[in-house]
Design a protein around this motif. Structure first.
Motif, PDB file in Angstrom:
ATOM      1  N   ALA A  31       0.823  -1.214   0.000  1.00 36.88           N
ATOM      2  CA  ALA A  31       0.000   0.000   0.000  1.00 36.88           C
ATOM      3  C   ALA A  31       0.859   1.267   0.000  1.00 36.88           C
ATOM      4  N   LEU A  32       1.909   1.277   0.800  1.00 34.46           N
ATOM      5  CA  LEU A  32       2.734   2.486   0.856  1.00 34.46           C
ATOM      6  C   LEU A  32       3.512   2.662  -0.448  1.00 34.46           C
ATOM      7  N   THR A  33       3.911   1.549  -1.050  1.00 37.61           N
ATOM      8  CA  THR A  33       4.591   1.610  -2.340  1.00 37.61           C
ATOM      9  C   THR A  33       3.639   2.106  -3.428  1.00 37.61           C
ATOM     10  N   GLN A  34       2.389   1.700  -3.340  1.00 32.72           N
ATOM     11  CA  GLN A  34       1.393   2.200  -4.302  1.00 32.72           C
ATOM     12  C   GLN A  34       1.304   3.726  -4.272  1.00 32.72           C
ATOM     13  N   LEU A  35       1.349   4.283  -3.067  1.00 35.46           N
ATOM     14  CA  LEU A  35       1.250   5.739  -2.936  1.00 35.46           C
ATOM     15  C   LEU A  35       2.406   6.426  -3.648  1.00 35.46           C
ATOM     16  N   LEU A  36       3.610   5.925  -3.432  1.00 38.84           N
ATOM     17  CA  LEU A  36       4.774   6.541  -4.047  1.00 38.84           C
ATOM     18  C   LEU A  36       4.765   6.307  -5.559  1.00 38.84           C
ATOM     19  N   ALA A  37       4.431   5.086  -5.957  1.00 41.07           N
ATOM     20  CA  ALA A  37       4.446   4.725  -7.382  1.00 41.07           C
ATOM     21  C   ALA A  37       3.406   5.512  -8.168  1.00 41.07           C
ATOM     22  N   GLU A  38       2.298   5.831  -7.501  1.00 44.28           N
ATOM     23  CA  GLU A  38       1.244   6.613  -8.161  1.00 44.28           C
ATOM     24  C   GLU A  38       1.800   7.918  -8.706  1.00 44.28           C
ATOM     25  N   GLU A  39       2.575   8.616  -7.902  1.00 46.11           N
ATOM     26  CA  GLU A  39       3.109   9.909  -8.309  1.00 46.11           C
ATOM     27  C   GLU A  39       4.355   9.768  -9.176  1.00 46.11           C
ATOM     28  N   LEU A  40       5.130   8.707  -8.922  1.00 48.15           N
ATOM     29  CA  LEU A  40       6.363   8.524  -9.687  1.00 48.15           C
ATOM     30  C   LEU A  40       6.067   8.114 -11.120  1.00 48.15           C
ATOM     31  N   GLY A  41       4.933   7.428 -11.306  1.00 46.19           N
ATOM     32  CA  GLY A  41       4.592   7.005 -12.658  1.00 46.19           C
ATOM     33  C   GLY A  41       5.238   5.690 -13.046  1.00 46.19           C
ATOM     34  N   VAL A  42       5.216   4.733 -12.141  1.00 39.64           N
ATOM     35  CA  VAL A  42       5.710   3.392 -12.445  1.00 39.64           C
ATOM     36  C   VAL A  42       4.692   2.376 -11.942  1.00 39.64           C
ATOM     37  N   THR A  43       4.794   1.161 -12.459  1.00 34.47           N
ATOM     38  CA  THR A  43       3.904   0.109 -11.983  1.00 34.47           C
ATOM     39  C   THR A  43       4.508  -0.517 -10.733  1.00 34.47           C
ATOM     40  N   LEU A  44       3.668  -1.186  -9.963  1.00 35.04           N
ATOM     41  CA  LEU A  44       4.159  -1.862  -8.756  1.00 35.04           C
ATOM     42  C   LEU A  44       5.192  -2.923  -9.097  1.00 35.04           C
ATOM     43  N   GLU A  45       5.009  -3.568 -10.233  1.00 42.89           N
ATOM     44  CA  GLU A  45       5.905  -4.657 -10.629  1.00 42.89           C
ATOM     45  C   GLU A  45       7.330  -4.146 -10.833  1.00 42.89           C
ATOM     46  N   ALA A  46       7.467  -2.854 -11.118  1.00 47.36           N
ATOM     47  CA  ALA A  46       8.790  -2.296 -11.406  1.00 47.36           C
ATOM     48  C   ALA A  46       9.581  -2.007 -10.135  1.00 47.36           C
ATOM     49  N   ILE A  47       8.936  -2.181  -8.990  1.00 42.72           N
ATOM     50  CA  ILE A  47       9.549  -1.722  -7.735  1.00 42.72           C
ATOM     51  C   ILE A  47       9.969  -2.876  -6.842  1.00 42.72           C
ATOM     52  N   ARG A  48      11.121  -2.730  -6.238  1.00 46.26           N
ATOM     53  CA  ARG A  48      11.591  -3.618  -5.185  1.00 46.26           C
ATOM     54  C   ARG A  48      11.395  -2.887  -3.870  1.00 46.26           C
ATOM     55  N   ASP A  54       6.868  21.272 -18.752  1.00 42.35           N
ATOM     56  CA  ASP A  54       5.419  21.013 -18.732  1.00 42.35           C
ATOM     57  C   ASP A  54       4.903  20.400 -20.025  1.00 42.35           C
ATOM     58  N   THR A  55       5.802  20.197 -21.003  1.00 43.87           N
ATOM     59  CA  THR A  55       5.382  19.480 -22.216  1.00 43.87           C
ATOM     60  C   THR A  55       5.635  17.978 -22.073  1.00 43.87           C
ATOM     61  N   LEU A  56       6.241  17.584 -20.949  1.00 44.40           N
ATOM     62  CA  LEU A  56       6.646  16.178 -20.792  1.00 44.40           C
ATOM     63  C   LEU A  56       5.766  15.466 -19.773  1.00 44.40           C
ATOM     64  N   LYS A  57       5.730  14.164 -19.930  1.00 45.59           N
ATOM     65  CA  LYS A  57       5.023  13.374 -18.924  1.00 45.59           C
ATOM     66  C   LYS A  57       5.782  12.082 -18.643  1.00 45.59           C
ATOM     67  N   VAL A  58       5.375  11.404 -17.586  1.00 46.08           N
ATOM     68  CA  VAL A  58       6.016  10.126 -17.275  1.00 46.08           C
ATOM     69  C   VAL A  58       5.085   8.992 -17.671  1.00 46.08           C
ATOM     70  N   ASP A  59       5.709   7.900 -18.072  1.00 43.28           N
ATOM     71  CA  ASP A  59       4.931   6.722 -18.456  1.00 43.28           C
ATOM     72  C   ASP A  59       5.773   5.476 -18.208  1.00 43.28           C
ATOM     73  N   ALA A  60       5.291   4.637 -17.325  1.00 40.78           N
ATOM     74  CA  ALA A  60       5.913   3.325 -17.075  1.00 40.78           C
ATOM     75  C   ALA A  60       7.435   3.397 -16.927  1.00 40.78           C
ATOM     76  N   GLY A  61       7.900   4.299 -16.090  1.00 42.53           N
ATOM     77  CA  GLY A  61       9.335   4.323 -15.783  1.00 42.53           C
ATOM     78  C   GLY A  61      10.177   5.107 -16.764  1.00 42.53           C
ATOM     79  N   SER A  62       9.530   5.875 -17.634  1.00 46.43           N
ATOM     80  CA  SER A  62      10.278   6.727 -18.568  1.00 46.43           C
ATOM     81  C   SER A  62       9.655   8.114 -18.593  1.00 46.43           C
ATOM     82  N   VAL A  63      10.468   9.110 -19.006  1.00 43.64           N
ATOM     83  CA  VAL A  63       9.907  10.419 -19.331  1.00 43.64           C
ATOM     84  C   VAL A  63       9.690  10.416 -20.841  1.00 43.64           C
TER      85      VAL A  63
END
Lengths: 155, 714
Positions: free
Chosen positions: B76-93, B150-159
């Motif tokens: 759950a706590l990882t979900q919170l951080l990942a939500e804003e970082l723009g990565v999936t849970l699977e990408a995180i250790r 502001d023209t950029l966005k994050v997607d699945a671990g990339s800008v």
């Protein structure tokens, strides 16, 4: 040194003959997936298979194991591919997870004997495994799901 | 917090993002990580600590500051951080965070996992950490591409910029050199892609193949094993011991005394455990040598006649009771309970001359560190705390009584030592849920309106021992939960608290005083409904017009359970509570046959505000209900001569799979601030069950456990 067959491997241990199998596995052979919960066959956390039968390893002395084959959670599969592991993963069963090695070993032994267990069969086979987190509802569903997966594997 | 996007402008030293270098040579982006190679090397006292690391190989590691004890914080706590970082849970250790002031739980004032606070504490903190990292990664990419951020966005671990992409790993070095944004905008709830979704837990796989490492599984090079015996009398001390025979036994390396016990250190655990039985120990039983349950009860009963300290006082309940047309009174008594985590208490310590490493399944790294340091004779910053997986917590591991023996033993033998308590040691040396002796009175006026509610609570204080400053001037806040927030529309309400110590240490047990006070309040509300000749659900609902969140869960539980429409021979009981910011109601459906109880079904409606992970919320509600059901049916710790009589699961009974009823959990949509979910279910099931038994039998249960009230529980 005593010979012992664990997870298909012929091993040797310097543990004293009266050492419970649980502590032989955990301390002498480094297989800590099998858990200590009560030391009195009351909780099921230490459940392993001896020649395919579920057994509370805290109550079996090394001297009594002999040539029988031991399977622990580490040997249930090499890649979490046993149907109970797949079903447990699918239903996200564990909470703290401490009891789950024992739960999985009891469930695997049940399915090996009875591939289509009823709720009453599950009650009988799983009553010896305490889960303090209360995952029982998901365990029951997961045993049924594992039985379905087993049917598919055997189809 | 509402669901709107909002900006965070406050910024403190600890929030700064700095560059660090991984031991393996990769670059890391670590919030708060100042030029340090790895977080494990960092100490306490406001030292810089990381929330996450992004390495050049794109690996992302989140350091979770809360202990994983089954409640799902690693996910759950990882979900919170990942939500804003723009990565999936699977990408995180996930890694357990070290001990550090940066990890202070803002709701509890120390690094503590407890009180169902983890999501509430992390809700903003971890999303902010993710947003800060995202902002810096975007800025790094913007600079590289020569475009506006502001023209950029994050997607699945990339800008991402149109079809161009740079991975976080590629950007980490440059991003880590940037200044920290002083202001980050968090996503509005409607844009959440991870938060609020029933994601699978990230720790599940490791719990299916034996690879998850709990405290009991720690292995260190050269490590020895310890078995521990404590004075059988609670509070007693070690007087002396003769280890001559034990020291001749195989594998035994040393026998060491602690303040209240003896540790045998051996090559292997079973050798230590066997040799422990050969140590001739003399105990000093101390002041509890004659203590038993009757003495505790008498002490509490006597204290309950005092006036007590006012915890809530609306109107004038005493006067309203005097002038009431009808007064109802009752006394409730509740027993002590053990936590009985399935993993017994254990700890591994490696104490050296100038430092120590402690591997512990702890719920409080701050206190574990302070305790270990004090026992080892080191400074707190010389002690590293390595948090393992916890084989259940439930408040038991807020205590640090399992740490000293490992420290003392390791110091004595100069090697790492793992000390494991036997089940019997664990059961007989817990800090038990406080007993309670509570009186309650209510008055109706001549028209049948409920005009007065007076609840007088008596019991020992946990917080007075654990956090004395908290109770220096105030009532123990963990003694009056689910009492002062009495929700019903009654003009005169008084809640008083009488602290009375009983000679044994009491501890925080899942849901703490909620489980005591909700039982009294909700059982007594049932008595009042009965006295008023009203349906227990209707009686409550009529008094909740001004409490929409209570009313909503009550209505939902009643409707989902088919209140009043139970099958022939089945009976229902209802109860509700707010605790930890969560509103909950339960309906328990039972039948009685020849004096034997069967629990068929429990329906639970929950409004816990915004949810991070409904899958985990569902797990926690089911589990907490069964925890409370176990206690309501059988939980009872009794003393004779100051010694706990329950020693293992044969005499301290646990619910088992065949006894687990169907549980239907209904999670209500809510935009309110997140509430805690690990504990409320434990408190509400007891009164709902007791009320169902009244509906079936006409017998009021004013004490627990049910099995000791003349009811067969199979």
């Amino acid at each position: 040194m005593a010979a012992i067959n664990v997870n298909g491997k012929a091993l040797e241990t310097d543990a004293a003959p009266d050492t419970p199998l649980l502590w032989v596995l955990r301390d002498h052979l480094g297989l800590t997936g099998t858990k200590f919960g009560c030391g009195a066959a009351l909780c099921g956390a230490c459940t392993v298979h001896i020649d395919g039968e579920p057994a509370r390893s805290c109550q079996v002395a090394l001297a009594d194991v002999g040539a029988r084959k031991i399977t622990t959670i580490e040997g249930l599969s090499t890649d979490r591919s046993h149907v109970v592991q797949k079903a447990w993963l699918e239903l996200d069963v564990p909470q703290c997870g401490y009891c789950q090695s024992g739960q999985l070993m009891s469930a695997a032994a049940l399915l090996a004997q009875n591939p289509s267990p009823t709720d009453a069969d599950i009650d009988a086979a799983m009553a010896g495994n305490i889960c303090r987190c209360g995952t029982y509802g998901r365990i029951r569903k997961a045993v049924h799901r594992a039985a379905e997966l087993l049917k598919k594997e055997n189809a | 917090m509402n669901a709107e996007a909002h900006s965070l402008t406050h910024n403190t030293r600890r929030d700064f993002l700095k560059l660090g270098v991984l031991a393996g040579g990769g670059l890391v982006l670590g919030i708060g990580l100042v030029g340090c190679s790895k977080p494990a090397a960092l100490g306490a006292g406001g030292q810089p600590v990381a929330w996450l690391r992004i390495a050049g190989d794109n690996s992302i590691t989140v350091l979770v500051d809360k202990s994983e004890m089954g409640q799902g914080v690693y996910t759950a706590l990882t979900q919170l951080l990942a939500e804003e970082l723009g990565v999936t849970l699977e990408a995180i250790r996930v890694e357990a965070a070290p001990v550090g002031a940066v990890y202070t739980n803002n709701l509890l004032g120390a690094q503590i996992t407890g009180g169902s606070t983890s999501v509430r504490d992390g809700w903003e903190k971890l999303r902010k950490a993710g947003a800060q990292a995202r902002s810096m990664l975007i800025q790094a990419a913007a600079t590289q591409w020569g475009v506006a951020p502001d023209t950029l966005k994050v997607d699945a671990g990339s800008v991402v910029n149109g079809r161009k992409r740079l991975t976080f790993g590629e950007l980490a070095e440059a991003a880590a050199k940037l200044p920290v944004p002083t202001e980050v905008t968090l996503k509005p709830a409607k844009e959440f892609t991870l938060v609020g979704k029933p994601a699978k837990r990230i720790d599940t796989a490791s719990k299916l193949d034996g690879s998850a490492i709990y405290g009991i599984d720690v292995k260190l090079p050269g490590m020895l094993h310890g078995a521990f015996a404590q004075c059988p009398t609670l509070g007693g001390k070690l007087a002396s011991f003769d280890a001559t025979a034990a020291k001749t036994m195989p594998g035994v390396k040393d026998v060491v005394g602690t303040d209240n016990g003896v540790v045998v250190v051996a090559d292997h655990y079973w050798q230590a455990q066997k040799a422990l039985g050969a140590v001739n120990i003399q105990w000093n039983a101390g002041s509890n040598a004659a203590l038993d349950n009757e003495a505790i009860r008498a002490r509490l009963k006597k204290a309950s006649s005092r006036a007590g300290r006012a915890a809530r006082n609306d109107g004038n309940a005493a006067a309203a009771l005097k002038s009431a047309a009808k007064v109802v009174r009752a006394t409730y008594e509740l027993p002590m309970l053990a936590h009985a985590t399935l993993e017994p208490q254990c700890c591994t310590a490696d104490v050296r001359a100038d430092a120590a490493d402690v591997y512990a399944p702890t719920q409080t790294q701050t206190i574990a560190q302070a305790t270990a340091a004090a026992v080892a004779g080191l400074k707190p910053e010389q002690v590293n705390i390595h948090t393992t997986m916890l084989g259940g917590g439930f408040g038991r591991r807020l205590e640090v009584d399992f740490i000293a023996a490992a420290i003392v033993a390791s110091k004595a033998v100069g090697k790492p030592v793992k000390v494991i308590w036997s089940r019997e040691q664990d059961m007989t040396h817990d800090t038990y849920r406080p007993p309670a002796f509570d009186t309650v009175a209510a008055g109706f006026d001549a028209t049948g309106k409920l005009t007065a509610w007076k609840l007088d609570l008596t019991g020992p204080s946990i917080t007075a021992r654990m956090f004395p400053p908290v109770v220096a001037t105030a009532i123990d806040p963990f003694a009056i939960e689910a009492a002062t927030n009495y929700p019903y529309d009654v003009p005169n309400v008084a809640v008083n608290y009488n602290r009375e110590e009983v000679g044994v240490d009491v501890g925080y047990w899942r849901s703490v005083s909620h489980a005591l006070n909700c039982f009294v309040a909700e059982c007594f509300m049932d008595e009042l409904a009965s006295a008023a000749g009203k349906d227990p659900y209707e009686f409550r609902a009529a008094l909740l017009a001004k409490q929409p969140r209570f009313k909503r869960v009550l209505d939902e539980a009643a409707s989902r359970a088919g209140w009043g429409k139970a099958p022939a021979g089945h009976h229902q009981g209802i109860a509700l509570m707010e605790g930890y910011g969560t509103y909950m109601a339960q309906v328990v459906e039972i039948s009685m046959k020849d004096g034997a109880l069967t629990v068929h079904r429990i329906t639970c409606a929950v409004d816990c505000g915004q949810m991070v992970n409904p899958n985990i919320v569902d797990q926690q509600v089911e589990g907490s209900i069964l925890f409370g059901l176990t206690a309501a049916l059988w939980g009872d710790i009794t003393l004779e001569r100051g010694q706990v009589q329950q020693r293992n699961f044969d005499t301290y009974r646990m619910l088992r799979l065949p006894e687990a009823p169907r549980i239907d959990v209904h999670l209500l949509e809510s935009s309110e601030a997140p509430g805690g979910i690990g504990e409320p279910g434990t408190a509400v099931v007891g009164p709902a069950l007791a009320n169902a038994i009244f509906a079936a039998t006409g017998k009021r249960l004013r004490s627990l456990p049910i099995a000791k009230q003349g009811i067969k529980t199979a």
